[in-house]
Design a protein around this motif. Structure first.
Motif, PDB file in Angstrom:
ATOM      1  N   MET A 223       0.843  -1.184   0.000  1.00  0.00           N
ATOM      2  CA  MET A 223       0.000   0.000   0.000  1.00  0.00           C
ATOM      3  C   MET A 223       0.883   1.241   0.000  1.00  0.00           C
ATOM      4  SD  MET A 223      -3.282  -0.942   2.277  1.00  0.00           S
ATOM      5  CE  MET A 223      -4.389  -2.230   1.719  1.00  0.00           C
ATOM      6  N   VAL A 224       0.337   2.341  -0.495  1.00  0.00           N
ATOM      7  CA  VAL A 224       1.144   3.543  -0.719  1.00  0.00           C
ATOM      8  C   VAL A 224       0.491   4.742  -0.054  1.00  0.00           C
ATOM      9  CG1 VAL A 224       2.255   5.003  -2.461  1.00  0.00           C
ATOM     10  CG2 VAL A 224       1.820   2.576  -2.956  1.00  0.00           C
ATOM     11  N   VAL A 225       1.313   5.536   0.630  1.00  0.00           N
ATOM     12  CA  VAL A 225       0.863   6.819   1.176  1.00  0.00           C
ATOM     13  C   VAL A 225       1.852   7.887   0.722  1.00  0.00           C
ATOM     14  CG1 VAL A 225      -0.265   5.806   3.190  1.00  0.00           C
ATOM     15  CG2 VAL A 225       2.140   6.502   3.346  1.00  0.00           C
ATOM     16  N   GLU A 226       1.436   9.131   0.807  1.00  0.00           N
ATOM     17  CA  GLU A 226       2.318  10.238   0.437  1.00  0.00           C
ATOM     18  C   GLU A 226       2.334  11.269   1.556  1.00  0.00           C
ATOM     19  OE1 GLU A 226       3.187  13.404  -3.209  1.00  0.00           O
ATOM     20  OE2 GLU A 226       1.235  12.422  -3.072  1.00  0.00           O
ATOM     21  N   ILE A 227       3.538  11.755   1.898  1.00  0.00           N
ATOM     22  CA  ILE A 227       3.693  12.776   2.925  1.00  0.00           C
ATOM     23  C   ILE A 227       3.165  14.105   2.387  1.00  0.00           C
ATOM     24  CG2 ILE A 227       5.341  14.032   4.358  1.00  0.00           C
ATOM     25  CD1 ILE A 227       7.128  11.564   4.289  1.00  0.00           C
ATOM     26  N   LEU A 228       2.409  14.803   3.222  1.00  0.00           N
ATOM     27  CA  LEU A 228       1.781  16.065   2.838  1.00  0.00           C
ATOM     28  C   LEU A 228       2.635  17.254   3.278  1.00  0.00           C
ATOM     29  CD1 LEU A 228      -1.823  15.175   4.072  1.00  0.00           C
ATOM     30  CD2 LEU A 228      -0.926  14.935   1.748  1.00  0.00           C
ATOM     31  N   PRO A 229       2.514  18.391   2.599  1.00  0.00           N
ATOM     32  CA  PRO A 229       3.198  19.604   3.079  1.00  0.00           C
ATOM     33  C   PRO A 229       2.662  19.992   4.454  1.00  0.00           C
ATOM     34  CG  PRO A 229       2.375  19.898   0.832  1.00  0.00           C
ATOM     35  CD  PRO A 229       1.758  18.634   1.353  1.00  0.00           C
ATOM     36  N   LEU A 230       3.489  20.715   5.214  1.00  0.00           N
ATOM     37  CA  LEU A 230       3.036  21.246   6.489  1.00  0.00           C
ATOM     38  C   LEU A 230       1.978  22.320   6.251  1.00  0.00           C
ATOM     39  CD1 LEU A 230       6.518  21.690   8.206  1.00  0.00           C
ATOM     40  CD2 LEU A 230       4.877  19.851   8.628  1.00  0.00           C
ATOM     41  N   GLN A 231       1.134  22.545   7.241  1.00  0.00           N
ATOM     42  CA  GLN A 231       0.164  23.629   7.188  1.00  0.00           C
ATOM     43  C   GLN A 231       0.815  24.935   7.650  1.00  0.00           C
ATOM     44  OE1 GLN A 231      -3.090  23.123   5.998  1.00  0.00           O
ATOM     45  NE2 GLN A 231      -2.158  21.131   5.470  1.00  0.00           N
ATOM     46  N   ILE A 232       0.344  26.049   7.101  1.00  0.00           N
ATOM     47  CA  ILE A 232       0.892  27.361   7.461  1.00  0.00           C
ATOM     48  C   ILE A 232       0.862  27.576   8.977  1.00  0.00           C
ATOM     49  CG2 ILE A 232       0.584  29.865   7.279  1.00  0.00           C
ATOM     50  CD1 ILE A 232       1.655  28.666   4.726  1.00  0.00           C
TER      51      ILE A 232
END
Length: 287
Positions: A223-232
């Protein structure tokens, strides 16, 4: 072999704890890295759709794989196959997350359970079987594992080789660092190793997607996940609390983050590595 695995687990636990301290991950607290099953992650699993459609547990797990930094172990454990690919752009925090997962796995490891081992994929020539390469890496970093043991059949193998055949959970960090042709071969070699073997792979999204498309298949049952950008808001809180600079010093930067949330400053500082570097550079009041 069991004693060697226990000794290796203890040694790796100390090494990873030292690396966390050197990176100052917990000063004052880990960056709130999060991940989800993004469009990129779904595309990476395109060739697995038939497999997943027949696996009700996997379908159910897909809906629960989003998480945050302290939840990486539970995310991994929710994957029925224990085969996880973590995608993330440059500086997204893939290597730090790999260390976090390895430490968490070591903390819950019981007798006879496999040992999580982080290896840099950049050093792998997939012409070598995955288990052979892992054994070589283990002997290079822990020379005592080069000791030979004799099986009941009379065959002699190194302790490292025995461990590499089912006694470890490989965490292959940085598949994207391999040349393009070798990435395709690496996917084939991982699949040849067996879809019943747990493992973790990290990569930048584009490089992994190209490798999967070129190979015509993904890493089986992974299974695959992707790291998200940080929130402001997370960036502002972190920089305000992790540096000696006052909010007044940061105000011009914070104003730019608020007024141009997709601009170059925001693009940089919502990348975990860049936020960490900003913290490191400006942590002193006289910076």
């Amino acid at each position: 072999v069991g004693q060697a695995a226990d000794d290796l687990a203890k040694a790796l636990g100390r090494e990873l704890a030292d690396e966390d301290r050197q990176r100052r991950i917990n000063d004052p607290y880990p960056l709130p890295v999060s991940w989800d099953v993004t469009i990129n992650a779904q595309m990476a699993m395109y060739f697995l759709l038939d497999q997943l459609a027949r696996d009700h547990a996997a379908i159910a797990a897909l809906k629960t794989l989003g998480g945050e930094f302290d939840e990486i172990l539970s995310t991994f454990q929710r994957v029925p196959s224990r085969r996880l690919v973590i995608l993330g752009s440059a500086g997204a925090g893939k290597s730090v997350l790999a260390i976090k997962l390895a430490r968490e796995l070591l903390a819950v490891r019981g007798d006879g359970m496999p040992v999580p081992v982080i290896v840099s994929a950049a050093t792998w020539d997939p012409a070598s079987a995955l288990s052979d390469w892992i054994a070589d890496q283990l002997m290079r970093t822990h020379p005592g594992l080069a000791s030979g043991i004799k099986a009941a059949t009379g065959d002699v193998a190194t302790v490292a080789k025995v461990l590499a055949n089912g006694g470890v959970i490989p965490i292959l960090d940085g598949l994207d660092e391999l040349p393009e042709k070798l990435r395709v071969e690496a996917i084939a070699a991982i699949n040849a190793w067996g879809s019943d073997m747990p493992l973790v792979v990290t990569s930048r999204p584009a490089e992994y997607l190209v490798a999967v498309a070129t190979a015509g298949r993904a890493i089986s049952r992974a299974m695959v996940v992707e790291i998200l950008p940080l929130q402001i808001a997370q960036v502002k809180t972190y920089l305000g609390q992790a540096t000696a600079a006052t909010t007044r010093h940061w105000q011009a930067v914070f104003n730019m983050l608020d007024t141009d949330p997709s601009g170059p400053v925001a693009t940089v500082l919502t990348t975990p590595l860049m936020a960490w570097l900003a913290r490191t550079i400006y942590e002193r009041a006289d910076s």
